[in-house]
Design a protein around this motif. Structure first.
Motif, PDB file in Angstrom:
ATOM      1  N   GLU A  89       0.960  -1.357   0.055  1.00 44.29           N
ATOM      2  CA  GLU A  89       0.035  -0.011   0.009  1.00 44.29           C
ATOM      3  C   GLU A  89       0.745   1.223   0.102  1.00 44.29           C
ATOM      4  O   GLU A  89       0.563   2.013   1.064  1.00 44.29           O
ATOM      5  CB  GLU A  89      -1.082   0.109   1.119  1.00 44.29           C
ATOM      6  CG  GLU A  89      -1.811  -1.270   1.029  1.00 44.29           C
ATOM      7  CD  GLU A  89      -2.916  -1.304   2.293  1.00 44.29           C
ATOM      8  OE1 GLU A  89      -3.155  -0.269   2.820  1.00 44.29           O
ATOM      9  OE2 GLU A  89      -3.760  -2.299   2.152  1.00 44.29           O
ATOM     10  N   ASN A  92       2.060   8.822  -1.988  1.00 41.54           N
ATOM     11  CA  ASN A  92       1.781   9.728  -1.057  1.00 41.54           C
ATOM     12  C   ASN A  92       0.352  10.008  -0.992  1.00 41.54           C
ATOM     13  O   ASN A  92       0.081  11.019  -0.409  1.00 41.54           O
ATOM     14  CB  ASN A  92       2.673  10.794  -1.589  1.00 41.54           C
ATOM     15  CG  ASN A  92       2.320  11.143  -3.143  1.00 41.54           C
ATOM     16  OD1 ASN A  92       1.624  10.671  -3.958  1.00 41.54           O
ATOM     17  ND2 ASN A  92       2.808  12.652  -3.301  1.00 41.54           N
ATOM     18  N   ILE A  93      -0.389   9.288  -1.500  1.00 46.05           N
ATOM     19  CA  ILE A  93      -2.085   9.584  -1.712  1.00 46.05           C
ATOM     20  C   ILE A  93      -2.504   8.927  -0.386  1.00 46.05           C
ATOM     21  O   ILE A  93      -2.379   7.622  -0.015  1.00 46.05           O
ATOM     22  CB  ILE A  93      -2.616   9.010  -2.866  1.00 46.05           C
ATOM     23  CG1 ILE A  93      -2.044   9.663  -4.103  1.00 46.05           C
ATOM     24  CG2 ILE A  93      -4.111   9.196  -2.835  1.00 46.05           C
ATOM     25  CD1 ILE A  93      -2.434   9.183  -5.559  1.00 46.05           C
ATOM     26  N   GLY A  94      -3.101   9.842   0.404  1.00 43.12           N
ATOM     27  CA  GLY A  94      -3.607   9.447   1.737  1.00 43.12           C
ATOM     28  C   GLY A  94      -2.793   8.611   2.345  1.00 43.12           C
ATOM     29  O   GLY A  94      -1.536   9.176   2.634  1.00 43.12           O
ATOM     30  N   VAL A  95      -2.983   7.204   2.961  1.00 49.89           N
ATOM     31  CA  VAL A  95      -1.972   6.735   3.903  1.00 49.89           C
ATOM     32  C   VAL A  95      -1.413   5.461   2.788  1.00 49.89           C
ATOM     33  O   VAL A  95      -0.967   4.417   3.423  1.00 49.89           O
ATOM     34  CB  VAL A  95      -2.614   5.861   4.991  1.00 49.89           C
ATOM     35  CG1 VAL A  95      -2.782   7.044   6.055  1.00 49.89           C
ATOM     36  CG2 VAL A  95      -3.644   5.146   4.836  1.00 49.89           C
ATOM     37  N   ILE A  97      -1.803   3.717  -1.548  1.00 52.37           N
ATOM     38  CA  ILE A  97      -3.096   2.986  -2.256  1.00 52.37           C
ATOM     39  C   ILE A  97      -3.026   1.652  -2.116  1.00 52.37           C
ATOM     40  O   ILE A  97      -2.443   0.681  -1.881  1.00 52.37           O
ATOM     41  CB  ILE A  97      -2.605   3.253  -3.937  1.00 52.37           C
ATOM     42  CG1 ILE A  97      -2.826   4.889  -4.113  1.00 52.37           C
ATOM     43  CG2 ILE A  97      -3.906   2.629  -4.598  1.00 52.37           C
ATOM     44  CD1 ILE A  97      -2.480   5.161  -5.432  1.00 52.37           C
ATOM     45  N   LYS A  98      -4.254   1.226  -1.790  1.00 56.72           N
ATOM     46  CA  LYS A  98      -4.711  -0.224  -1.211  1.00 56.72           C
ATOM     47  C   LYS A  98      -3.999  -1.219  -2.257  1.00 56.72           C
ATOM     48  O   LYS A  98      -3.366  -2.314  -1.774  1.00 56.72           O
ATOM     49  CB  LYS A  98      -6.468  -0.432  -1.144  1.00 56.72           C
ATOM     50  CG  LYS A  98      -6.736  -1.530  -0.342  1.00 56.72           C
ATOM     51  CD  LYS A  98      -8.209  -1.521  -0.070  1.00 56.72           C
ATOM     52  CE  LYS A  98      -8.744  -2.844  -0.065  1.00 56.72           C
ATOM     53  NZ  LYS A  98      -9.402  -3.233  -1.267  1.00 56.72           N
ATOM     54  N   SER A 262       1.005  16.558   0.686  1.00 56.15           N
ATOM     55  CA  SER A 262      -0.122  16.034   1.489  1.00 56.15           C
ATOM     56  C   SER A 262      -1.317  15.983   0.423  1.00 56.15           C
ATOM     57  O   SER A 262      -1.958  16.791   0.245  1.00 56.15           O
ATOM     58  CB  SER A 262      -0.448  16.951   2.488  1.00 56.15           C
ATOM     59  OG  SER A 262      -1.509  16.310   3.055  1.00 56.15           O
ATOM     60  N   ASN A 264      -4.946  13.530  -1.338  1.00 52.01           N
ATOM     61  CA  ASN A 264      -5.712  12.349  -0.752  1.00 52.01           C
ATOM     62  C   ASN A 264      -6.485  11.492  -1.987  1.00 52.01           C
ATOM     63  O   ASN A 264      -6.915  10.437  -2.048  1.00 52.01           O
ATOM     64  CB  ASN A 264      -7.167  12.615   0.041  1.00 52.01           C
ATOM     65  CG  ASN A 264      -6.263  12.983   1.531  1.00 52.01           C
ATOM     66  OD1 ASN A 264      -5.852  12.130   1.844  1.00 52.01           O
ATOM     67  ND2 ASN A 264      -6.730  14.005   1.947  1.00 52.01           N
ATOM     68  N   THR A 265      -6.525  12.044  -3.298  1.00 48.05           N
ATOM     69  CA  THR A 265      -7.011  11.547  -4.269  1.00 48.05           C
ATOM     70  C   THR A 265      -6.192  11.684  -5.675  1.00 48.05           C
ATOM     71  O   THR A 265      -5.330  12.639  -5.627  1.00 48.05           O
ATOM     72  CB  THR A 265      -8.502  12.157  -4.785  1.00 48.05           C
ATOM     73  OG1 THR A 265      -8.048  13.496  -5.193  1.00 48.05           O
ATOM     74  CG2 THR A 265      -9.217  12.127  -3.597  1.00 48.05           C
ATOM     75  N   GLN A 268      -6.395  15.176  -6.778  1.00 47.14           N
ATOM     76  CA  GLN A 268      -5.523  16.288  -6.119  1.00 47.14           C
ATOM     77  C   GLN A 268      -4.130  16.201  -6.478  1.00 47.14           C
ATOM     78  O   GLN A 268      -3.556  17.042  -6.631  1.00 47.14           O
ATOM     79  CB  GLN A 268      -5.807  15.960  -4.476  1.00 47.14           C
ATOM     80  CG  GLN A 268      -7.027  16.524  -3.869  1.00 47.14           C
ATOM     81  CD  GLN A 268      -7.314  16.097  -2.568  1.00 47.14           C
ATOM     82  OE1 GLN A 268      -6.291  15.694  -1.979  1.00 47.14           O
ATOM     83  NE2 GLN A 268      -8.360  16.595  -2.100  1.00 47.14           N
ATOM     84  N   LYS A 269      -3.796  15.061  -6.648  1.00 49.55           N
ATOM     85  CA  LYS A 269      -2.128  14.830  -6.901  1.00 49.55           C
ATOM     86  C   LYS A 269      -1.897  15.489  -8.245  1.00 49.55           C
ATOM     87  O   LYS A 269      -0.866  16.042  -8.465  1.00 49.55           O
ATOM     88  CB  LYS A 269      -1.977  13.444  -7.013  1.00 49.55           C
ATOM     89  CG  LYS A 269      -0.431  13.248  -7.165  1.00 49.55           C
ATOM     90  CD  LYS A 269       0.288  11.590  -6.751  1.00 49.55           C
ATOM     91  CE  LYS A 269       1.512  11.674  -7.231  1.00 49.55           C
ATOM     92  NZ  LYS A 269       2.184  10.249  -6.516  1.00 49.55           N
TER      93      LYS A 269
END
Ligand SMILES: Nc1ncnc2c1ncn2[C@@H]1O[C@H](COP(=O)(O)OP(=O)(O)OP(=O)(O)O)[C@@H](O)[C@H]1O
Ligand SMILES: [Mg+2]
Length: 290
Positions: A89, A92-95, A97-98, A262, A264-265, A268-269
């Motif tokens: 996972e 740098n997106i959120g914690v 990418i799953k 920082s 989250n999607t 955004q990146k």
């Protein structure tokens, strides 16, 4: 079936890493594919784009990067453990990418890469220096839909390890004279390796990268490449398919390489404008060919 795709070009700085990372992120996040990115480049650019630098340095010291895999073969040790090396996972997106995992590289590869051709048959088993990666990852490959391999700008032993396990290779290319000049050389050298190693690797296509709409050369070379893709494969000017999607040169793309940003999607990146759309189109087109 897992599909393995290497990104290569003998020319440096054509956007290979940036594109491979984006493709991995989009496949995992927007298309729900299980993706492993293997960073084969001792410059470690994909690694530092996807994981925190301090965590990576600790892994490197513990023998949990590709350095240890190759070092084991030189030192006749077996310290490397693929399951410990793969970072789950990432991004740098959120914690993170799953569905996106990383097999990290190491700067230490620079020092040992020249010794790798010396690896030869052991006393009890035969090891060729190009099958080292294959042996290491065969037990985990089935867990992924796609394995993307970011290669260094050369066809040394480390890159050949990536090509050896690849179903396809992608050639990112800036549409200028010097960058396109080397394409036949890449095709020829991969073809020779394919024959010698008895593998099935095929070119998936050329992706125009860092395109500048203001450049006369960029505008004229792109249709010329498309024309060459329609020639007979025996024609020395033949090139593989040119992707319809073109990746333009933008500040936003270069800024997206910052791991500490920082976000989250993916929107955004990469920005809500064209960069997100370009990568999403590229990913859809990629999926239509593999
Ligand atoms: N479309 C783009 N627009 C603007 N900058 C870009 C774009 N693609 C890549 N870059 C930037 O250009 C530089 C080179 O890109 P990248 O590292 O992806 O090239 P590369 O082909 O992997 O290089 P190398 O051969 O050294 O591995 C990086 O700083 C990257 O952030
Ligand atoms: Mg690179």
């Amino acid at each position: 079936m897992t599909k393995v795709i290497s990104t290569i070009n003998l020319k440096g700085g054509v956007g290979k890493t940036q594109m491979t990372v984006a493709l991995a992120e989009f496949l995992a996040m927007e298309h729900n594919k299980r993706v492993l990115l293997i960073d084969l480049d001792p410059q470690t650019n994909a690694t530092v784009m996807l994981i925190d630098e301090n965590a990576w340095l600790k892994k490197d010291q513990k023998g949990e990067t590709l350095l240890q895999l190759f070092k084991d073969k030189l030192d006749r040790t077996s310290i490397f453990d693929i399951n410990k090396a793969i970072v789950k996972e990432v991004s740098n997106i959120g914690v993170g990418i799953k569905n996106l995992d990383l097999l990290p590289s190491s700067l230490g590869l620079i020092e040992i890469q020249d010794s790798l051709p010396l690896i030869s048959a052991g006393r009890f088993h035969v090891t060729s220096p190009v099958i080292i990666l294959k042996e290491a990852i065969s037990t985990v490959l089935y867990q992924y839909d796609f394995v993307l391999i970011d290669c260094p700008p050369n066809l040394g032993i480390i890159t050949l390890n990536g090509l050896y396990i690849s179903d396809y290779y992608l050639i990112p290319c800036i549409p200028d004279i010097l960058s396109t000049y080397g394409i036949p050389q890449i095709l020829g050298r991969v073809r020779s390796f394919k024959k010698e190693a008895k593998i099935g690797i095929k070119p998936l296509g050329i992706i125009i990268s860092m395109f500048r709409a203001q450049s006369r050369t960029h505008k004229s070379i792109t249709p010329e490449l498309k024309h060459r893709a329609n020639l007979s494969q025996t024609d020395p000017k033949w090139v593989p398919r040119i992707f319809e999607t073109i990746i333009p040169l933008t500040v936003r793309t270069a800024d997206a390489a910052d791991f500490s940003a920082s976000v989250n999607t993916l929107k955004q990146k990469y920005g809500y404008g064209t960069v997100y759309n370009d990568y999403e189109n590229l990913t859809k087109e990629f999926l239509s060919y593999v």
